[in-house]
Design a protein around this motif. Structure first.
Motif, PDB file in Angstrom:
ATOM      1  N   ALA A  81      39.418  12.296  18.947  1.00  0.00           N
ATOM      2  CA  ALA A  81      39.853  12.681  20.295  1.00  0.00           C
ATOM      3  C   ALA A  81      40.145  14.176  20.298  1.00  0.00           C
ATOM      4  N   ILE A  82      39.706  14.854  21.355  1.00  0.00           N
ATOM      5  CA  ILE A  82      39.929  16.296  21.486  1.00  0.00           C
ATOM      6  C   ILE A  82      41.001  16.514  22.549  1.00  0.00           C
ATOM      7  N   ILE A  83      42.091  17.178  22.159  1.00  0.00           N
ATOM      8  CA  ILE A  83      43.225  17.377  23.065  1.00  0.00           C
ATOM      9  C   ILE A  83      43.567  18.859  23.152  1.00  0.00           C
ATOM     10  N   PRO A 185      52.692  24.248  26.862  1.00  0.00           N
ATOM     11  CA  PRO A 185      53.459  23.023  27.174  1.00  0.00           C
ATOM     12  C   PRO A 185      52.702  21.720  26.958  1.00  0.00           C
ATOM     13  N   GLN A 186      51.481  21.623  27.461  1.00  0.00           N
ATOM     14  CA  GLN A 186      50.753  20.360  27.325  1.00  0.00           C
ATOM     15  C   GLN A 186      50.389  20.088  25.865  1.00  0.00           C
ATOM     16  N   THR A 187      50.142  21.166  25.108  1.00  0.00           N
ATOM     17  CA  THR A 187      49.860  21.000  23.679  1.00  0.00           C
ATOM     18  C   THR A 187      51.049  20.355  22.988  1.00  0.00           C
ATOM     19  N   ARG A 188      52.242  20.780  23.351  1.00  0.00           N
ATOM     20  CA  ARG A 188      53.451  20.244  22.734  1.00  0.00           C
ATOM     21  C   ARG A 188      53.598  18.748  23.018  1.00  0.00           C
ATOM     22  N   LYS A 189      53.350  18.353  24.260  1.00  0.00           N
ATOM     23  CA  LYS A 189      53.487  16.939  24.627  1.00  0.00           C
ATOM     24  C   LYS A 189      52.482  16.079  23.864  1.00  0.00           C
ATOM     25  N   LEU A 190      51.250  16.559  23.809  1.00  0.00           N
ATOM     26  CA  LEU A 190      50.202  15.768  23.162  1.00  0.00           C
ATOM     27  C   LEU A 190      50.414  15.697  21.655  1.00  0.00           C
ATOM     28  N   PHE A 191      50.964  16.768  21.086  1.00  0.00           N
ATOM     29  CA  PHE A 191      51.248  16.729  19.652  1.00  0.00           C
ATOM     30  C   PHE A 191      52.249  15.625  19.335  1.00  0.00           C
TER      31      PHE A 191
END
Length: 606
Positions: A81-83, A185-191
């Motif tokens: 999956a690519i996030i 921000p979205q990177t942090r949530k997905l991590f």
């Protein structure tokens, strides 16, 4: 004579059964015993015989023959999956992986210019118009001896629920970062989602063809905020206009790139790191050359060695630098992922224990549904991640929310590539297949073979934060409007609520995580069903499901505890409370525990 014949038949029957047991793996009996065993056993109901082959299918002794997947097919699967945060180059990266994987001949760019091709992963009209991904897509291709399944996910936070569902189907994830911005921000949530699932996480720092933070700054950001140890595998040589290529630290080789035609593979030359004279001439920039030698020495001294065991447990992340737009480092990343990524793994079930890919029965779960991949046929597709066993055309499966005796025939499955589909006869653990959704399948459902019911943990729906009535301004298009709404709501992108007791005649309330989801519904109603729609926003900001049931809700309402709260029901007629602010919801949950308020929902058992 009669006694002798009976004894002879008895001996033949025993012999046949012994031979059958010995050859049970293949379910085929020698022709000399096939007739005798069929004649003696058919009347007792032990077996039935297929008219198309000499294969025997048990009826009483077993519900179905083993459908265990071959070990070779399991081992050759890789699922990724690519996030990323929006505008980090995720869809471009997906296209370039497909290009180097041989799945496409020319990569398209997300930006809409007349001379550029469209992308394989962004196929909806709205995605092409706005240049963003609004729905997760699945693409697969063969790369060397491996079968790679890629899940391209939306980056915008309004569509994060679709991303989380795709992560539930993934065995590995790659976190894409913008080299100029680092963590967002979205990177942090997905991590955090990846960490919760202990997914092996690869990190690709993209857009090195533009001015960027130093690699050390990016490493410090990730390690300080996430506590995740980074191990640089590909190290950049310069950035922006001076971006020359990357150092492969595992092989001690330098890859220098020449910018090629857009959408085509980049030209690359390779030089050993130890060939300093040749390397200096090739880089043709003394400052970058000296910096490369210094960085290589520092990293060797300071960094812990790459530990695949820690990578697979989510404790260490291989770190790559490159540029998807200019194709720098993309194929190297693909090669390293294929070497390091985990093959399909065991999945925990809702009760207790786990199911391994080698399990003798077929199991899989639905993580996404999609309407109108083929607008001409108004089809509905369910995306199934296979966990164990072999899918075969026409197989019958049980359904986790249905009665054990109820079976569904998977008459046809499709291999997915964006909006394109090809019929397939077999599929294995790690694969994602599309099956026709008759309307009974929902996100989070489990499909299985065998007599024992199987249910993987469900995939709950997020608590919506935006609410609006949706109305049809043209009564003459009622049927098309209703059909479009029903099919789009079945995808789970938005949820539907109604006033209590409304069986369909009153106004429908759409509930979404973000405003863009409403716009997508309206755009798709117009594009795919030819109907207009009107939205009337409601002043509520979150929803809570009352698992205490209607009796608890009615009692609290009579006691005046629900003043200022809107009471509605979901599609399964369960009570839902809408609040104007977080404080009111938190206070009610604390003071009125009988309501059993929760911020998510899952389909009920049938």
């Amino acid at each position: 004579r009669v006694i002798n014949n009976i004894g002879f038949l008895f001996i033949l029957l025993v012999t046949a059964r012994r031979q059958r047991a010995k050859m049970r793996r293949d379910n085929i009996l020698p022709f000399s015993l096939l007739f005798i065993y069929s004649f003696c056993a058919r009347s007792n109901g032990f077996i039935t015989h297929s008219s198309r082959s000499n294969r025997l299918i048990e009826c009483k002794e077993s519900t179905s023959p083993s459908v265990a997947a071959p070990r070779k097919e399991i081992d050759r699967r890789r699922n990724l999956a690519i996030i990323s945060h929006p505008d980090s180059g995720k869809t471009t990266m997906t296209e370039k992986l497909l290009l180097y994987g041989g799945a496409i001949q020319q990569a398209g760019a997300v930006r809409q210019k007349a001379e550029q091709r469209g992308t394989a992963s962004d196929f909806m009209a709205m995605e092409r118009e706005r240049g963003i991904s609004i729905s997760s897509t699945v693409m697969n291709f063969d790369y060397g001896d491996l079968r790679v399944n890629i899940l391209d996910t939306p980056g915008h936070e309004d569509f994060s629920e679709d991303t989380y569902r795709a992560l539930a189907a993934a065995d590995n994830a790659v976190m894409l970062l913008d080299a100029a911005k680092g963590l967002e921000p979205q990177t942090r949530k997905l991590f955090e989602v990846c960490r919760m699932r202990s997914l092996p996480l690869f990190t690709f720092v993209n857009k090195l063809d533009r001015p960027a933070l130093t690699p050390y700054e990016i490493i410090d950001q990730i390690e300080e905020e996430f506590g995740l140890e980074m191990h640089p595998v590909l190290w950049p040589i310069g950035d922006g206009d001076r971006f020359k290529g990357v150092l492969d630290r595992l092989e001690r080789k330098v890859y220098l790139y020449e910018r090629g035609e857009r959408g085509k593979k980049a030209d690359v030359s390779t030089i050993d790191l130890d060939d300093e004279e040749g390397l200096k001439d090739a880089i043709d920039d003394e400052e970058l050359f000296l910096k490369l030698l210094e960085d290589a020495e520092i990293l060797t001294e300071l960094m812990n060695p790459l530990d695949i065991t820690r990578v697979l447990s989510g404790e260490q992340s291989p770190l790559f630098f490159g540029s998807a737009m200019t194709n720098f480092g993309v194929q190297l990343f693909l090669d390293k992922f294929c070497d390091m990524g985990t093959k399909p793994t065991s999945r925990g079930i809702a009760t207790e224990g786990a199911i391994a890919p080698e399990h003798e029965e077929f199991t899989g779960f639905i993580f996404k549904t999609q309407a109108n991949l083929d607008p001409k046929h108004r089809d509905r597709l369910a995306y199934v991640r296979i966990v164990s066993g072999t899918y075969s055309k026409g197989m019958k499966v049980g359904h986790s929310r249905s009665k054990p005796s109820k079976k569904y025939t998977l008459a046809q499955a499709q291999s997915l590539f964006g909006s394109s589909r090809d019929a397939i006869d077999v599929a294995y653990p790690g694969d994602v297949i599309g099956i026709n959704n008759p309307g009974n399948f929902a996100i989070g459902d489990t499909l299985y073979t065998g007599s024992a019911k199987v249910a993987f943990p469900g995939i709950p729906s997020f608590s919506p934060e935006k609410f609006a009535y949706i109305r049809n301004p043209n009564p003459s298009s009622y049927k098309a409007f209703q059909k479009g709404l029903d099919q789009l709501l079945a995808e789970g992108a938005v949820q539907s609520l109604r006033q209590r007791g409304d069986e369909g005649g009153g106004p429908l309330i759409l509930a979404a995580v973000g405003q863009l989801q409403f716009e997508v519904v309206q755009a798709r109603l117009k594009e795919e069903y030819g109907v207009e729609s009107l939205l009337e926003p409601l002043g509520y900001t979150l929803a809570r499901w009352a698992e205490g049931g209607w009796d608890a809700v009615d009692k609290k309402d009579q006691d005046g505890k629900l003043f200022g709260i809107m009471i509605v029901q979901d599609r399964w007629e369960r009570p839902v409370l809408l609040f104007r602010n977080d404080w009111k919801a938190a206070a009610l949950a604390t003071e009125e525990k009988e309501l059993e308020l929760v911020g998510w929902s899952s389909p009920p058992e049938e």
